[in-house]
Design a protein around this motif. Sequence first.
Motif, PDB file in Angstrom:
ATOM      1  N   SER A 115       0.639  -1.145   0.114  1.00  0.00           N
ATOM      2  CA  SER A 115       0.174   0.014   0.123  1.00  0.00           C
ATOM      3  C   SER A 115       0.678   1.222   0.005  1.00  0.00           C
ATOM      4  O   SER A 115       0.470   2.114  -0.599  1.00  0.00           O
ATOM      5  CB  SER A 115      -0.982  -0.052   1.202  1.00  0.00           C
ATOM      6  OG  SER A 115      -0.310   0.233   2.381  1.00  0.00           O
ATOM      7  N   GLU A 118       2.400   1.710  -3.617  1.00  0.00           N
ATOM      8  CA  GLU A 118       1.337   1.974  -4.515  1.00  0.00           C
ATOM      9  C   GLU A 118       0.731   3.324  -4.249  1.00  0.00           C
ATOM     10  O   GLU A 118       0.227   3.840  -5.371  1.00  0.00           O
ATOM     11  CB  GLU A 118       0.017   1.101  -4.384  1.00  0.00           C
ATOM     12  CG  GLU A 118       0.470  -0.158  -5.167  1.00  0.00           C
ATOM     13  CD  GLU A 118      -0.644  -1.414  -5.071  1.00  0.00           C
ATOM     14  OE1 GLU A 118      -1.711  -1.128  -4.503  1.00  0.00           O
ATOM     15  OE2 GLU A 118      -0.696  -2.430  -5.696  1.00  0.00           O
ATOM     16  N   ASP A 119       0.873   3.976  -3.161  1.00  0.00           N
ATOM     17  CA  ASP A 119       0.511   5.363  -3.112  1.00  0.00           C
ATOM     18  C   ASP A 119       1.411   6.441  -3.811  1.00  0.00           C
ATOM     19  O   ASP A 119       1.175   7.431  -3.865  1.00  0.00           O
ATOM     20  CB  ASP A 119       0.489   5.858  -1.548  1.00  0.00           C
ATOM     21  CG  ASP A 119      -0.802   5.164  -0.886  1.00  0.00           C
ATOM     22  OD1 ASP A 119      -1.764   4.702  -1.677  1.00  0.00           O
ATOM     23  OD2 ASP A 119      -0.953   4.876   0.254  1.00  0.00           O
ATOM     24  N   GLN A 157       8.544   5.840   1.534  1.00  0.00           N
ATOM     25  CA  GLN A 157       7.311   5.520   1.861  1.00  0.00           C
ATOM     26  C   GLN A 157       7.257   4.315   2.719  1.00  0.00           C
ATOM     27  O   GLN A 157       6.357   4.238   3.748  1.00  0.00           O
ATOM     28  CB  GLN A 157       6.165   5.584   0.785  1.00  0.00           C
ATOM     29  CG  GLN A 157       5.962   6.883  -0.025  1.00  0.00           C
ATOM     30  CD  GLN A 157       4.913   7.697   0.781  1.00  0.00           C
ATOM     31  OE1 GLN A 157       4.998   8.087   2.013  1.00  0.00           O
ATOM     32  NE2 GLN A 157       3.813   7.879   0.211  1.00  0.00           N
ATOM     33  N   ARG A 161       5.584   3.975   6.526  1.00  0.00           N
ATOM     34  CA  ARG A 161       4.468   3.407   6.713  1.00  0.00           C
ATOM     35  C   ARG A 161       4.642   2.355   7.680  1.00  0.00           C
ATOM     36  O   ARG A 161       3.951   1.891   8.595  1.00  0.00           O
ATOM     37  CB  ARG A 161       3.775   2.757   5.391  1.00  0.00           C
ATOM     38  CG  ARG A 161       2.598   2.156   5.634  1.00  0.00           C
ATOM     39  CD  ARG A 161       1.442   2.804   5.578  1.00  0.00           C
ATOM     40  NE  ARG A 161       1.376   4.034   4.513  1.00  0.00           N
ATOM     41  CZ  ARG A 161       0.694   4.055   3.522  1.00  0.00           C
ATOM     42  NH1 ARG A 161      -0.107   2.773   3.065  1.00  0.00           N
ATOM     43  NH2 ARG A 161       0.805   5.053   2.543  1.00  0.00           N
TER      44      ARG A 161
END
Length: 179
Positions: A115, A118-119, A157, A161
């Motif tokens: 996730s 993919e952001d 990222q 995360r």
Amino acid sequence: MSTKTAPRTAPVAGVVGLLVAIALIALAVIGIHDLIVTQGWASGHAWARGAIDGINHSTRADWVIPLAVIALLVGAVLLFVSFKPRRTTYQLVPDEDESAQVWVAPAALSQLAKSASEDVPGVLQAHPKVSRRRIRVSVRITPGADRDQIAQTATDQIHERIGDLSDLPVKVHTQEATA
């Protein structure tokens, strides 16, 4: 950090133990059947009697020695399997004071990495793989996008995360999508 309480896979010896238990149950059924027949409680013939009579009047054949060697090797493998340590299924969350043991599933880390990557703008798909040593993410990016910039942004990222859940190194591999 103690690994005594680590979540672990089922032991391989459990499968072997199940097979041995089934074989012993089958031998018990044959023994009970033969007992019932020899006591006259039921008609029929004893199943083990023919096998015992065949063994009593036989001589050693050429296949006995290789069979004994194979049985010895199988016994050695079973002994090894019984002492083989089980693998841990989860990863320990790093803790500075090591006061609590918190474990995270590799699948959870994988979903977080997916996730997060993919952001990133320019990423079309991400396919993460979490191992004991690292997190690898293969990303498909839009044609003409800056590969190095997207890889660095995705790595940042993912680290952001995942946060304190893992200290595994992250490797992002980029590949342009075909038109």
